[in-house]
Scaffold this active site. Sequence first.
Site, PDB file in Angstrom:
ATOM      1  N   HIS A 155       0.864  -1.184   0.000  1.00 29.45           N
ATOM      2  CA  HIS A 155       0.000   0.000   0.000  1.00 29.45           C
ATOM      3  C   HIS A 155       0.898   1.232   0.000  1.00 29.45           C
ATOM      4  O   HIS A 155       1.685   1.438   0.927  1.00 29.45           O
ATOM      5  CB  HIS A 155      -0.930   0.020   1.204  1.00 29.45           C
ATOM      6  CG  HIS A 155      -1.936   1.140   1.155  1.00 29.45           C
ATOM      7  ND1 HIS A 155      -3.205   0.980   0.622  1.00 29.45           N
ATOM      8  CD2 HIS A 155      -1.852   2.443   1.537  1.00 29.45           C
ATOM      9  CE1 HIS A 155      -3.846   2.125   0.688  1.00 29.45           C
ATOM     10  NE2 HIS A 155      -3.044   3.028   1.239  1.00 29.45           N
ATOM     11  N   CYS A 156       0.785   2.036  -1.046  1.00 27.48           N
ATOM     12  CA  CYS A 156       1.682   3.174  -1.217  1.00 27.48           C
ATOM     13  C   CYS A 156       0.988   4.470  -0.798  1.00 27.48           C
ATOM     14  O   CYS A 156      -0.011   4.869  -1.405  1.00 27.48           O
ATOM     15  CB  CYS A 156       2.132   3.277  -2.675  1.00 27.48           C
ATOM     16  SG  CYS A 156       3.286   4.648  -2.986  1.00 27.48           S
ATOM     17  N   PRO A 157       1.496   5.153   0.225  1.00 28.84           N
ATOM     18  CA  PRO A 157       0.866   6.412   0.648  1.00 28.84           C
ATOM     19  C   PRO A 157       1.025   7.525  -0.384  1.00 28.84           C
ATOM     20  O   PRO A 157       0.214   8.455  -0.407  1.00 28.84           O
ATOM     21  CB  PRO A 157       1.602   6.752   1.947  1.00 28.84           C
ATOM     22  CG  PRO A 157       2.925   6.057   1.839  1.00 28.84           C
ATOM     23  CD  PRO A 157       2.650   4.803   1.074  1.00 28.84           C
TER      24      PRO A 157
END
Length: 367
Positions: A155-157
């Site tokens: 999950h990439c912020p």
Amino acid sequence: MAPSGSRSVKRSCQRVLYWIPVLFICLIVAWSYYAYVAMLCIESIENIGEKIVYLLVYHVFFIMFVWAYWQTVFTKPMTPLKEFHLSYSDKELLEREDRGESQQEILRRIAKDLPIYTRTMSGAIRFCDHCQLVKPDRCHHCSVCDKCILKMDHHCPWVNNCVGFSNYKFFMLFLAYSLLYCLFITATDLQYFIKFWTNGLPDTQAKFHIMFLFFAASMFSVSLASLFAYHCWLVCKNRSTLEAFRAPAFRHGTDKSGFSLGLSKNFRQVFGDEKRYWLLPVFSSLGDGCSFPTCLVNQDPEQPSSPSGHNPSVKSGGEIHPFPAKPLRESQSRLLNSGQSWSESEGTMDREKEGTSNLAMTIENET
């Protein structure tokens, strides 16, 4: 009602906060556009030919970078198909049973006809208690998205999205074009940065923008280069970030290279067969995200068939690892050779029944 309302407000605030990194990227890119086009090319560069070439090449990288970033951010992660979800009757049956071997028997029956080869570390069926589904291979539950994501990488912020099967190609192109974008700015801005630094040009409004643009582009280039190189290595090995840190477990044990089919096939799994789409942020990945070919079930052409007609798979080193029969999907038949098949050995089923009591038959929830 009050606790429910407070949780709703909290979730809404979290959703807004999650967009802050994306907004930061957008502001940096918008400022870089102004600094490069207006301050450098229009105001500082006097040679018309150099100015035109710089602007044309810059806008090609800029458009491709923005396109790939948009696709990465706004492409919804894919979730498992309905066939992996438990039916209402199966849910009731699972809830009535005690957590243990009886539940695993139910899950094994459900997963029998599904193209699943990975297990938990204890050998149990991978099951998501939150989503109430049998997890497909390479699928993981994301706590931020609050759902199971097919071939989840991380999950990439910075994109406020899960990077998985549906947008991994877009993420790779985003890294590639953002790196080219920063390298081009650094290379073309260098001589003017030096001139301003050595007072070779008069102090103007463009001085600050040009000097800070060089520092920003060069620093981003270093970080993007390392990240892009790492993900290129993952693509070549056909691994996700999660699989690189924790190898997927099969019946014979863990194997980081279980899904690797060779450099060419690994690359085509992400970018597809048609070369004209490789550099474009359009979806061209092979498969449906729920089933993947694996080197552990490829038939060895030198291995004789068993009398029962079953073809056990052979791993390097001569060790035989039988796997249950599963449907070969279109995405797999396009990648595997015509002689490869999914097979089942009767001996495996007997050994599994005998060793059932030795396994920790628990439903393990994985992240």
